[in-house]
Design a protein around this motif. Structure first.
Motif, PDB file in Angstrom:
ATOM      1  N   ALA B 323       0.965  -1.038   0.126  1.00  0.00           N
ATOM      2  CA  ALA B 323      -0.161   0.085   0.286  1.00  0.00           C
ATOM      3  C   ALA B 323       0.228   1.138   0.276  1.00  0.00           C
ATOM      4  N   LYS B 324       1.873   0.931   0.482  1.00  0.00           N
ATOM      5  CA  LYS B 324       2.669   1.832   0.748  1.00  0.00           C
ATOM      6  C   LYS B 324       3.726   1.874  -0.423  1.00  0.00           C
ATOM      7  N   GLU B 325       3.601   1.172  -1.244  1.00  0.00           N
ATOM      8  CA  GLU B 325       5.240   1.304  -2.369  1.00  0.00           C
ATOM      9  C   GLU B 325       6.156   0.977  -1.488  1.00  0.00           C
ATOM     10  N   ILE B 326       6.873   0.809  -0.350  1.00  0.00           N
ATOM     11  CA  ILE B 326       8.020  -0.129   0.378  1.00  0.00           C
ATOM     12  C   ILE B 326       8.107  -1.406  -0.287  1.00  0.00           C
ATOM     13  N   SER B 327       9.307  -1.655  -0.558  1.00  0.00           N
ATOM     14  CA  SER B 327       9.844  -2.932  -0.688  1.00  0.00           C
ATOM     15  C   SER B 327      10.509  -3.484   0.422  1.00  0.00           C
ATOM     16  N   LEU B 328       9.543  -4.782   1.145  1.00  0.00           N
ATOM     17  CA  LEU B 328       9.827  -5.303   1.964  1.00  0.00           C
ATOM     18  C   LEU B 328      10.492  -6.874   2.006  1.00  0.00           C
ATOM     19  N   GLU B 329      11.621  -6.522   2.063  1.00  0.00           N
ATOM     20  CA  GLU B 329      12.401  -8.162   1.319  1.00  0.00           C
ATOM     21  C   GLU B 329      13.411  -8.512   2.835  1.00  0.00           C
ATOM     22  N   LEU B 330      13.028 -10.010   2.595  1.00  0.00           N
ATOM     23  CA  LEU B 330      13.858 -10.837   3.505  1.00  0.00           C
ATOM     24  C   LEU B 330      14.935 -11.770   3.313  1.00  0.00           C
ATOM     25  N   GLU B 331      16.175 -11.858   4.053  1.00  0.00           N
ATOM     26  CA  GLU B 331      17.353 -12.640   3.734  1.00  0.00           C
ATOM     27  C   GLU B 331      17.823 -12.962   5.005  1.00  0.00           C
TER      28      GLU B 331
END
Lengths: 219, 445
Positions: B323-331
């Motif tokens: 919704a906030k156009e944030i790229s949420l990444e998990l490593e």
């Protein structure tokens, strides 16, 4: 009547500002102590509603500095702190009233009116001037016992002039008492309101001092 | 009725000391009475042998009446206790005491014992040459005499011993009472205090043995006081922090009621609903924190996959990020860790939620789990406004909020995160994000 609201909580600040506007006050809303202190120095407010837990500069500090520089603007503290010690410190620190959150908007407005009355040296809740009677709480005006219908803005202008009867109000002062910062006054809106008021109360009721402002002479 | 209830140091000391002393005395008494028995036997046997000599000296022949009288006179005081017979070599009874039977008392030579008339007897039989004849003298003595004497001696020893034991008991009672008085004093001090009075006990003149107790009590008082103080502060803080959101709800509701047009009402209702969500979240956070509040030492022991949890939490925040156009990444690499899954989920949720809320639209939030096996390091990095170095410690305080922020927050999230980290023996630290921008929350297990 122009009121400065200093409250950092966005939802509460919005609600208080809206509620006070509904009660007929011109409200300006700031969210921290430093800017509040600056605003109180540069502009004239009839009263300040002050939260204590403010970012940058605490409410108590704002109050202390305000009084230290001789500013007598009435201050109503509205805070979550309910300890007796806090109340004593607030009132002794120069506050005129102390209210604990949550507060009823009608009670807040009533207390503000009471403080404004005291600060203008009146004990009576209604303003009387000759045949004209204005009740700030009830939001009505009578001329010779008959109700006169006024718009909210007209009422605010009349209220400001009657509360300062005998003194000349500059155009800027009058505008400030009817518009908050967020509201942009029309260039000649004030003249229109004065014109309407003269039509309803008589041409001589409000005097014009050309280039200076307006006044209602002492009865 | 339990044993514990009746356990008393004083009674126990009394019983142990008195019992010990009594046992010692009994052993000594038994020993002595065996000794006395032996000595008395020797003495009486010697006397018995001597009596036989006397008899021989007197008689051994047909005694005349004078002789008999003399002998009976000499033995008078033993009337019941002493018998004798004198036999000649032909087996004729030459002489006997009045109480002695006609039949031989014993056939055994020397000392012997057996049952006879009127009880247990001890005999001494002796062949002797008397003038030209051989005679056999038998003297018998009732055993009772010896027993009586031994009994007398033992009783005479026992009475003072008993009296001594009584005196000793009284002494021990008084001595223990006096010695244990400091314990009573401590009990009084503790018993008299009101529950909220948790100041330290004065050690006063307490003896060495009681001091550890006093110190332990004082330590307990300190900890309880600390916990209570925490509780009080928490309640006060919570009440205080709830007032503003409640005031906001009440104000917006009133504004909506008094609104003169639809757009004003609409605005107030929107904010009312925002305020409701915020208040609900605050209450939620408060409850979480309250549950974590007690200083529990219990370390969670179950094995939890931190990476799996992180995946779940990231997934549940996906919509918010989109919704906030944030790229949420998990490593994340597999990271088993000893912990409580529910608490760790709350920790992750708070960190990721914070990152998403403070990161402007179009930003990036990176969650990494690295580190050695068993000691994972969780990092949540955002490119939001960050926190000035000077403020990074303060934001862990309850209800701490930074100045000049319009972003909604209870000020409890990091407080909760730190609590949970501490529970798991993990360390949390705030750093600058990548390239000196934003914030990185690092949790090292």
């Amino acid at each position: 009547m122009r009121i400065l609201l200093i409250e950092d909580d966005p939802v509460l600040g919005d609600g208080l500002a809206a509620g006070l506007r509904q009660s007929g006050f011109a409200v300006d809303w700031l969210k921290d102590g430093e800017s509040a202190l600056a605003a109180l120095q540069s502009e004239r407010f009839d009263l300040a509603v002050l939260d204590l837990g403010l970012p940058r500069l605490s409410g108590m500090e704002v109050l202390k500095r305000l009084r230290a520089r001789g500013d007598a603007t009435p201050v109503l503290i509205l805070t979550a702190r309910d300890a007796t010690n806090d109340k004593i410190a607030g009132l002794d620190g120069g506050a005129d009233d102390y209210l604990v959150k949550p507060v009823d908007l009608d009670e807040l407005a009533a207390r503000i009116r009471a403080l404004l009355r005291r600060s203008s040296g009146r004990a009576e809740p209604v303003l009387r001037h000759g045949a004209v009677t204005l009740d700030p709480a009830g939001h009505w005006v009578e001329l010779d016992g008959a109700r006169i219908e006024l718009s909210a803005r007209e009422f605010a202008v009349l209220h400001a002039l009657l509360a300062n009867a005998g003194r000349v109000m500059t155009r800027a002062q009058l505008e400030q008492s009817i518009y908050g910062w967020s509201e942009e006054p029309d260039s000649n809106a004030l003249e229109v309101h004065i014109h309407h008021l003269r039509r309803k109360f008589g041409a001589d009721f409000i005097k014009t001092l050309r280039g200076v402002g307006y006044t209602i002479p002492k009865a | 009725m339990s044993v514990v209830r009746w356990f008393s140091l004083r009674r126990r000391l009394l019983a142990l000391l008195l019992g010990g002393v009594a046992a010692c005395w009994l052993v000594a008494l038994a020993w002595t009475s065996v000794d006395v028995h032996h000595e008395v036997d020797e003495l009486f046997d010697a006397q018995l042998a001597q009596s036989a000599q006397v008899l021989l000296a007197l008689g051994g022949h047909e005694p005349d009446d004078d002789d008999l009288q003399e002998m009976e006179g000499a033995l008078e005081h033993h009337q019941r206790a002493l018998m004798f017979q004198v036999w000649d070599q032909h087996g004729r009874l030459v002489l006997r005491s009045a109480n002695a039977p006609q039949t031989p008392l014993t056939e055994t030579d020397g000392f012997s014992e057996s049952l006879g008339p009127g009880g247990h007897w001890r005999y001494f039989s002796h062949w002797s040459r008397h003038r030209h004849d051989r005679v056999r003298v038998v003297v018998a003595e009732n055993h009772e005499v010896r027993e009586e004497l031994i009994g007398d001696i033992v009783i005479r020893m026992l009475v003072p011993a008993l009296a001594g034991l009584l005196l000793l008991g009284a002494w021990i009672w008084i001595a223990t009472r006096r010695s244990l008085a400091p314990l009573d004093a401590v009990a009084h001090q503790v018993g008299d205090r009101a529950p909220e009075r948790l100041h330290a006990l004065a050690p006063g003149t307490a003896p060495e043995e009681v001091r550890p107790l006093i110190e332990a009590l004082n330590d307990l008082f300190r900890r309880v006081d600390h916990a209570l103080e925490n509780e009080r502060r928490f309640t006060a803080d919570a009440a205080h922090e709830l007032r503003t959101p409640l005031a906001a709800l009440s104000a917006q509701a009133q504004v909506a009621i008094r609104a003169r047009d639809d757009s004003e009402r609409r605005h107030a209702l929107d904010l009312l609903s925002t305020g409701m969500a915020r208040t609900a979240r605050l209450v939620d956070q408060l409850l979480t924190l309250a549950r974590l509040e007690p200083d529990s030492d219990a370390r969670p022991t179950a094995t939890v996959r931190l990476d799996t949890l992180a995946q779940e939490v990231c997934a549940s925040h996906g919509a918010q990020a989109l919704a906030k156009e944030i790229s949420l990444e998990l490593e994340a690499s597999p990271a088993p860790v000893a912990g409580d899954a529910e608490l760790l989920r709350i920790l992750l949720r708070n960190l990721i939620d914070n990152a998403l809320r403070y990161t402007p639209a179009g930003g990036r939030v990176l969650v990494t789990i690295a580190g050695e096996p068993g000691r994972p390091v969780l990092t949540v990095t955002d490119d939001g406004p960050g926190i000035p170095a000077a403020e990074r410690e303060r934001v862990f305080d309850r209800f701490a909020r930074l100045a000049g922020q319009d972003i909604e927050g209870s000020g409890l999230g990091l407080s909760i995160v730190r609590r949970i980290a501490e529970r798991h023996g993990a360390r949390i630290e705030l750093r600058e994000g990548d390239g000196g921008r934003g914030l990185a929350a690092v949790v090292s297990f």
